[in-house]
Design an enzyme around this catalytic site. Structure first.
Site, short mmCIF file in Angstrom:
data_model
loop_
_atom_site.label_atom_id
_atom_site.label_comp_id
_atom_site.label_asym_id
_atom_site.label_seq_id
_atom_site.Cartn_x
_atom_site.Cartn_y
_atom_site.Cartn_z
N HIS A 34 0.82 -1.21 0.00
CA HIS A 34 0.00 0.00 0.00
C HIS A 34 0.85 1.25 0.00
O HIS A 34 2.03 1.22 0.36
CB HIS A 34 -0.88 0.01 1.25
N HIS A 114 5.31 6.17 -0.92
CA HIS A 114 6.13 4.97 -1.13
C HIS A 114 5.35 3.70 -0.82
O HIS A 114 4.33 3.74 -0.14
CB HIS A 114 7.37 5.03 -0.23
#
Lengths: 169, 169
Positions: A34, A114
Site C-alpha cells: 500500500h 512509497h
C-alpha cells in the site's frame, strides 16, 4: 481503534511488491502492499462515521490520480525501510494535505509517497538487500481511482472499513 | 483474477474469531475474519468494473442486515472446518441469492452463513478442538451496513477492491 488511509495499487504492483515483502517486510501478513496517505490515527467507532463521511467528501472532490513508480529507495539513515519510490506529484501531495488538514494528526514526517517492501532489517541485511536492489530498474505507471479507510485489529492486521472512489459520487 | 464478496463483522467479532484462527485457521494471515456471501469467482480487471457496478446496485437495494452469532459449529463430516455459526435469516439469504443470480457461479454448496475459525485440521485435532468449543456459549448481535468485493493476490492473500454500503447511494 486505530485507523489509516491508504492506496492499494493494482494486483500487478502488489504481486511485485509482495515478492520482496515476503522475505523482508515483517508486516507482510498484516496488510497488503500500500501507499499510506494518512498514517495510523485513533478514533472511536462512533467518531469514524463522521470521519468516513469527511474522507468521502474529500475523495469526491478529486479526480483519479496517476502514480509513477520509478525505483527502489531507502529511508536510511533514518531507518532501514526499503521501498518502491512513488514519484511525488502535486495531486498526491494535495490528497495527503487535505486528509491531514481535516483531522488531528501526530504525523511527524514529511509526505514521501512509497510502498514499503522491507523493514526492521539489520544494518547488514539492509546494506545487502538495498545494495542489490538500488540499481534495478522499476517502472510502473497507473491510474488510481480509489482510496481505502482501514482499521487495525488486536493482532496488528488491518481490515478495510470503507472504499472511496476519487471523483465519484 | 479471483474475486469474492464478503461481510467483515465488527472489530470485536474479528478479534474474537482471530483468537481461534491464529491457532486453527491456515488462512489466518491471508484474509481477516469474514462471512462469505459469494465465494471465489474469476473475472478480468475489465469485467470487474461492470460486476462492481452491479453489486453496488444490489447493495443499494438492501437495508442494513442484522447478524446473530449463536454458537460454534462444524461442517464435519463434509470437512473439518470449525466456524462461528451466523443464524440464517431471510435478508442474508436474499443478499446471497441476488449476488448469485446475477453472476455465473460454480458454487456447489448451499448457503450456510458462517465465520471460519479453523480449517484443514486433522481428524483428531478437529475432534479435540470442536469437542472443547461446541459447549461454549457465544452470543453476538450486530447490524451490518456494508459488504466488500475482494480480489486475490498471487500469494493467496485478499485485497479489498471496493466497499458497498447497504441501502445507501
Amino acid at each position: 481503534m486505530k485507523f489509516g488511509v491508504v492506496i492499494f495499487p493494482s494486483k500487478k504492483i502488489q504481486d511485485f511488491a509482495n515478492s520482496f515483502r515476503k522475505r523482508y517486510d515483517s508486516n507482510y501478513a498484516l496488510i497488503p502492499p500500500h501507499i499510506t496517505l494518512r498514517s495510523a490515527f485513533t478514533a472511536t467507532e462512533e467518531e469514524i462515521r463522521d470521519i468516513a463521511q469527511k474522507i468521502g467528501e474529500i475523495a469526491r472532490s478529486f479526480e483519479p490520480v496517476t502514480i509513477n513508480i520509478t525505483k527502489f529507495s531507502s529511508f536510511t539513515p533514518v531507518n532501514n525501510v526499503i521501498y518502491l519510490k512513488v514519484e511525488p506529484s502535486e495531486k498526491l501531495e494535495k490528497l495527503h494535505t487535505e486528509l491531514k488538514l481535516n483531522f488531528e494528526s501526530d504525523q511527524e514526517y514529511n509526505f514521501v509517497p512509497h510502498i514499503t517492501i522491507g523493514q526492521k532489517l539489520s544494518d547488514d541485511e539492509h546494506s545487502d538487500v538495498f545494495g542489490s536492489l538500488r540499481m534495478d530498474k522499476v517502472s510502473f505507471t497507473e491510474s488510481v481511482d480509489r482510496i481505502h479507510l482501514l482499521y487495525q485489529l488486536e493482532n496488528g492486521s488491518w481490515t478495510v472499513y470503507e472504499t472511496f472512489r476519487l471523483g465519484k459520487e
